[in-house]
Design a protein around this motif. Structure first.
Motif, short mmCIF file in Angstrom:
data_model
loop_
_atom_site.label_atom_id
_atom_site.label_comp_id
_atom_site.label_asym_id
_atom_site.label_seq_id
_atom_site.Cartn_x
_atom_site.Cartn_y
_atom_site.Cartn_z
N GLY A 245 0.72 -1.39 0.14
CA GLY A 245 -0.19 0.18 0.07
C GLY A 245 1.00 1.27 -0.08
N LEU A 246 2.08 0.98 0.08
CA LEU A 246 3.04 2.33 0.15
C LEU A 246 2.83 3.01 -1.16
CD1 LEU A 246 6.26 1.22 1.86
CD2 LEU A 246 4.15 2.08 3.07
N VAL A 247 2.91 2.82 -2.30
CA VAL A 247 3.27 3.45 -3.34
C VAL A 247 1.89 4.27 -3.88
CG1 VAL A 247 1.91 1.44 -4.94
CG2 VAL A 247 3.80 2.97 -5.99
N ALA A 248 0.73 3.88 -3.09
CA ALA A 248 -0.39 4.79 -3.51
C ALA A 248 -0.66 5.83 -2.29
CB ALA A 248 -1.57 3.92 -3.64
N MET A 249 0.15 5.78 -1.54
CA MET A 249 -0.19 6.79 -0.04
C MET A 249 0.15 8.09 -0.78
SD MET A 249 1.37 4.75 3.16
CE MET A 249 1.09 6.24 4.28
N THR A 250 -0.49 9.13 -0.20
CA THR A 250 -0.37 10.44 -0.46
C THR A 250 -0.08 11.26 1.03
OG1 THR A 250 -3.08 10.69 -0.14
CG2 THR A 250 -2.05 10.50 -2.44
N THR A 251 -0.55 10.59 2.13
CA THR A 251 -0.07 11.26 3.17
C THR A 251 1.39 11.31 3.60
OG1 THR A 251 -1.92 9.92 4.30
CG2 THR A 251 -0.35 10.78 5.98
N PRO A 252 1.95 12.41 3.95
CA PRO A 252 3.50 12.68 4.16
C PRO A 252 3.75 11.68 5.37
CG PRO A 252 2.39 14.88 3.93
CD PRO A 252 1.22 13.86 4.17
N VAL A 253 4.89 11.09 4.96
CA VAL A 253 5.46 10.15 6.24
C VAL A 253 6.94 10.58 6.36
CG1 VAL A 253 6.11 7.94 6.73
CG2 VAL A 253 4.09 8.45 5.47
#
Length: 314
Positions: A245-253
């Motif tokens: 699921g990382l590639v689709a994340m838009t939340t800053p991490v």
């Protein structure tokens, strides 16, 4: 957390606990209140009712949610929460089954229901896209919360945490391949007698944190945890892979990780592991903290506070 000292020499993360067929290596993540932390007057237990977690609120201002790790008390965050309370409203999460918090779910699932309850808390409390900071298992929780409910989370700081903890076995390991080890870890937690369990906690604490006083406190919090809750959690953490699921994340991490040349993770090994495991995440910011073992907030509190302030201001 899964502690892998018997599987990875001088492990890049003293973060999980693993039982082999004959030896329990229980690496718990707990921390008592730091003696120098000043008390905060504005403390409130929320009206939120859940059998998965409870939340204490301190301070006023923009919302920050602090999630502890495996077997930890919310006290792991107390010094930092007291510092932040001057400018932020801080939500201190306590996960069920850990450090004396009741556990009523036997050997059932742990991580997914807990993430959903955390999402319910954010909605019920009316938080507007809070910053979420999680240590170890709590960092994984923050990432999963942002993946499943991106509308609820403003940003995530993952503290010495990986999106798939069993990747410490090697890049080829899958969740399914890790399952037998997860079952062994859970069985080891359940079968250890009190004296043996305490001895293992005491031994493992040395690898998790540098400060002797905090090591002692960590053991006491682990001994107060529910064994079935711990077993359920370790089984889930070792077999939960958030990397797809990382590639689709838009939340800053932001991912903060530890390195310690004297008994902890060598810098080059830590750099390689964190870079590899977070590579699919767009825009991730990686920060290595030297001179620290797993509990960065305790081993390097000034540097950790500096990073938190930068993260919240970013």
């Amino acid at each position: 957390m899964l502690h892998l000292r018997h599987f990875v020499a001088r492990s890049t993360l003293r973060a999980l606990c693993l039982a082999s067929a004959s030896v329990l290596v229980a690496g718990v993540a707990v921390l008592a209140v730091r003696a120098e932390a000043a008390p905060v007057a504005a403390v409130a237990q929320t009206a939120f009712v859940s059998d998965r977690l409870s939340v204490e609120v301190v301070g006023q201002g923009p919302d920050v949610v602090l999630i502890p790790g495996f077997a930890s008390s919310r006290e792991v965050w107390r010094a930092e929460a007291n510092r932040l309370a001057a400018t932020h409203r801080v939500h201190l999460v306590q996960l069920a089954g850990f450090a004396g918090e009741p556990w009523t779910h036997g050997d059932g699932p742990y991580v997914a229901p807990m993430v959903e309850e955390l999402a319910r808390y954010v909605r019920q409390a009316g938080l507007e896209r809070p910053a979420v900071i999680g240590h170890s298992m709590g960092g994984l929780t923050g990432v999963l919360l942002a993946q499943g409910h991106p509308e609820l989370v403003g940003k995530v700081m993952s503290v010495d945490s990986l999106p798939f903890f069993s990747a410490m076995f090697g890049p080829q390991v899958t969740a399914e391949a890790a399952r037998p080890f997860a079952d062994q870890a859970a069985a080891g937690i359940l079968s250890a007698d009190e004296a043996g369990f305490r001895a293992q906690q005491t031994q493992t604490a040395v690898g998790l944190i540098r400060d002797p006083a905090t090591r002692e406190a960590m053991v006491e919090w682990s001994m107060a945890s529910d064994r079935h809750g711990m077993a359920a959690a370790i089984r889930d953490v070792m077999t939960t892979d958030a990397r797809p699921g990382l590639v689709a994340m838009t939340t800053p991490v932001w991912a903060i990780y530890a390195s310690d040349a004297d008994g902890g993770a060598p810098a080059a090994m830590a750099d390689a592991l964190w870079s590899r495991e977070y590579a699919p995440l767009p825009g991730v910011k990686l920060f290595r903290v030297d001179g620290s073992r797993h509990f960065i907030m305790a081993d390097q509190p000034a540097r950790f506070a500096e990073l938190v302030d930068q993260f919240l201001a970013d």
